[in-house]
Design an enzyme around this catalytic site. Structure first.
Site, short mmCIF file in Angstrom:
data_model
loop_
_atom_site.label_atom_id
_atom_site.label_comp_id
_atom_site.label_asym_id
_atom_site.label_seq_id
_atom_site.Cartn_x
_atom_site.Cartn_y
_atom_site.Cartn_z
N LYS A 184 32.59 -14.30 19.10
CA LYS A 184 31.55 -13.58 18.38
C LYS A 184 31.97 -13.37 16.93
O LYS A 184 33.14 -13.13 16.63
CB LYS A 184 31.33 -12.23 19.07
CG LYS A 184 30.22 -11.36 18.54
CD LYS A 184 30.15 -10.08 19.37
CE LYS A 184 28.98 -9.19 18.99
NZ LYS A 184 28.94 -7.97 19.84
N GLY A 235 29.52 -2.49 23.25
CA GLY A 235 29.45 -1.06 22.97
C GLY A 235 28.28 -0.38 23.65
O GLY A 235 28.24 0.84 23.77
N GLY A 236 27.30 -1.20 24.09
CA GLY A 236 26.15 -0.66 24.80
C GLY A 236 25.54 -1.74 25.67
O GLY A 236 24.33 -1.86 25.80
N GLY A 237 26.43 -2.58 26.26
CA GLY A 237 25.97 -3.70 27.07
C GLY A 237 26.01 -5.03 26.34
O GLY A 237 25.45 -6.02 26.81
N SER A 238 26.68 -5.09 25.19
CA SER A 238 26.57 -6.25 24.31
C SER A 238 27.23 -7.53 24.82
O SER A 238 26.99 -8.60 24.28
CB SER A 238 27.13 -5.93 22.92
OG SER A 238 26.29 -5.01 22.27
N SER A 262 24.45 -7.52 21.79
CA SER A 262 24.55 -8.16 20.49
C SER A 262 25.36 -9.45 20.49
O SER A 262 25.36 -10.19 19.49
CB SER A 262 25.16 -7.18 19.48
OG SER A 262 26.48 -6.80 19.85
#
Length: 620
Positions: A226, A324-327, A303
């Site tokens: 990434k 960080g939130g399902g990325s 993301s």
């Protein structure tokens, strides 16, 4: 023009207020359900806190915005009117002000780092290297049961047999990278790559195979990272147009470890700008919107959008993302591949942009659970350059190859589990039955205060991102995507009191989980409540903002990020229109081994793997 736009927004506020009143007249105000002196259903004794009944999920008013309306909203949100009236109103409307109505007495936990359990007298029956060898030797050939993604075993078979060399594979990949962005629409999975760099790594690997001195099971295996990670010699743009103006001269720890393992880094992958969303929608000039290989007119999820697209499209069997939130887990699920979010601190985040220091974990996106286990075993260890996870236990793959799941207790909160689309629920319920038939027992558990977890996680990640990006927000505001500006404007609304209260909730939620994991080995949920959303024409130009979708897509993800427990998503089926459906397993801190054991069996539930619409066979 600006005054006219503001008047339009003012006109919308009474309508929104009327909507909220109508909804609450029928459902009851979420805040009105608070009873500070009542007990918490199923929560156990969790210390000093004013008690209350569980909260119902709150009504929401957050329409999808794009084009003119998105520009209007972003403009208004960053004016005095927006900061004083509009955004506070929307926060209340969508229950983001929940923390202000709670009285929590526990001390805050700002970092979800958990000490490893001391296990006396327990020794590994098999070494990790023996288990990995067994995984590779027993994995069926990819061509034996219809379509199958090409994984690490397939590359190793080609290299070891002499059918192909890493150099030949590299030339194939370079040709495909040139081709995939000329297609209509372009894939946009890998956004930076360098022919010379790829060939240098491939030729070194070819020499090692010739001399029979390979470095690891990842030697010669194509990998992408990434764009959030520093990777020499690429620009560390993190999905923006303004960061990374010079080529990077130092690798992130994960990039360095992959090089040391002999992996062939084929480039850096696309991402949602600054990790601020879950669709992967990034319309800026350096990135554009990556396409879902199963349905190119649908989003990949984010993301770590390009990472999942690259794996699902066959460009590489391994990609590295941040979560960080399902990325990691959201794009892996939307694209029909495997995604592992390690325990907080398990894999080093050194060299990635520290957008949110308390919620982000690093993990691989792979073609299979076996491949995820191989990558995890190489990357998971303490890093003196990274402050978290320094006292973590040794990463193992204990019992991963056990013939069944006997002795494991799988926890399910059925009320929470069922909050998803009907076709997702149907497939995921059958997956639970499948695991039960392999000898595991299913135990009904209660996950308390999930509405509070949802809001507290949002406060933590948005506050930390706004804090870190404040200089960028001031200096590069006009260069940011509209959605990013909207998200950071929202983040500016949270106070220090909100943030501290959210972290008090983290203490409480982690305590709940400790209690739950004394009775079960893991927690099962669907991966995402819906399948990948469609890309609209306006998204290609201005992007879009959809808070309702963002929160729904993170519904089953936030608990892992907020408390630091690990999670694994595995594809288990497809919707009626052919979009992938995923299943999630979460375990206690540092117990990735049980996730991988269950995931290896869960892969067998899906009898057929559908070939993505966009798929490149690098080994053909």
């Amino acid at each position: 023009m600006a005054p006219v736009l503001l008047l339009l927004l003012v006109a919308l506020l009474p309508a929104a207020a009327l909507y909220l009143c109508c909804v609450r007249r029928h459902t009851g105000s979420a805040a009105a359900t608070l009873h500070p002196r009542d007990g918490v259903d199923g929560a156990g004794d969790c210390g000093e806190r004013a008690r209350r009944l569980p909260l119902a999920s709150s009504p929401q008013w957050a329409p999808r915005l794009c084009g003119f309306w998105l520009r209007l909203f972003v403009h208004a949100a960053n004016t005095a009117f927006g900061q004083i009236l509009l955004l506070p109103f929307l926060l209340r409307l969508n229950n983001f002000s929940l923390m202000r109505s709670l009285d929590i007495h526990e001390d805050p936990t700002f970092i979800p780092e958990v000490a490893a359990e001391i296990t006396e007298g327990k020794s590994e029956t098999e070494s990790t290297s023996d288990i990995i060898k067994q995984l590779i030797d027993t994995r069926p050939d990819s061509a034996s049961h219809g379509f199958s993604f090409k994984g690490i075993k397939d590359y190793l078979d080609c290299y070891r047999s002499g059918k192909l060399t890493p150099s030949q594979v590299a030339m194939n990949i370079i040709a495909l990278l040139e081709d995939c962005d000329k297609s209509t629409p372009p894939l946009r999975a890998i956004v930076q790559w360098d022919r010379e760099q790829i060939m240098l790594m491939a030729e070194a690997s070819t020499t090692r195979y010739r001399n029979k001195c390979t470095l690891s099971y990842l030697d010669g295996i194509p990998v992408c990272l990434k764009e959030e990670f520093k990777v020499v010699p690429y620009h560390h743009r993190v999905g923006t147009v303004y960061l990374g103006t010079e080529p990077e001269t130092e690798d992130a720890t994960v990039a360095k470890k992959l090089r040391e393992a002999g992996a062939m880094i084929i480039g850096v992958s696309n991402m949602h700008e600054l990790g601020t969303g879950t669709t992967g929608c990034n319309p800026n000039r350096y990135h554009k919107i990556p396409r879902n290989p199963y349905k190119p007119n649908h989003f990949t999820g984010g993301s770590s959008s390009g990472s999942a697209a690259a794996v699902a499209a066959g460009l590489c069997p391994v990609a590295i993302g941040t979560d960080g939130g399902g990325s990691v887990r959201i794009p892996a699920s939307f694209c029909g591949v495997v995604g592992l979010k390690g325990t907080f601190g398990r894999i080093s985040g050194h060299g990635s942009l520290p957008l949110s220091y308390s919620t982000v974990s690093v993990g691989p996106i792979c073609t299979s659970v076996a491949d995820a286990a191989i990558v995890y075993s190489i990357l998971a260890e303490p890093d003196p350059l990274y402050p978290y996870g320094l006292k973590q236990p040794k990463a193992t793959l204990s019992d991963m190859c056990a013939p069944d799941l006997k002795g494991l207790k799988l926890g399910v909160d059925w009320t929470f589990f069922k909050a998803c689309d009907a076709e997702i629920l149907s497939i995921c319920e059958k997956a639970v039955e499948y695991l039960q038939n392999l000898g595991a027992s299913v135990v009904e558990v209660s996950l308390p205060e999930m509405e509070e977890v949802k809001v507290a996680h949002a406060i933590c990640i948005l506050s930390e991102m706004r804090d870190f990006l404040q200089p960028d927000f001031n200096k590069h505001f006009q260069e940011m995507n509209l959605e990013t500006r909207a998200s950071l404007a929202l983040g500016s609304q949270f106070t220090a009191l909100d943030y501290i209260t959210a972290n008090r909730q983290r203490t409480r939620s982690m305590r709940f989980l400790r209690e739950i994991f004394t009775t079960v080995n893991c927690i099962l949920t669907p991966a995402i409540a819906s399948t990948a959303p469609r890309i609209h024409e306006s998204d290609l130009l201005t992007g879009s903002s959809n808070i309702s979708f963002t929160m729904r897509s993170m519904r089953f993800m936030q608990l892992g990020n907020f408390t630091g427990i690990p999670g694994l998503v595995v594809p288990v089926g497809y919707s009626t229109v052919g979009l992938p459906i995923g299943f999630q397993v979460m375990a206690k801190w540092w117990d990735e081994a049980v996730l991988l054991r269950i995931g290896l069996k869960l892969e067998q539930f899906r009898h057929q793997t559908k070939k993505p619409s966009i798929y490149y066979d690098v080994l053909a």
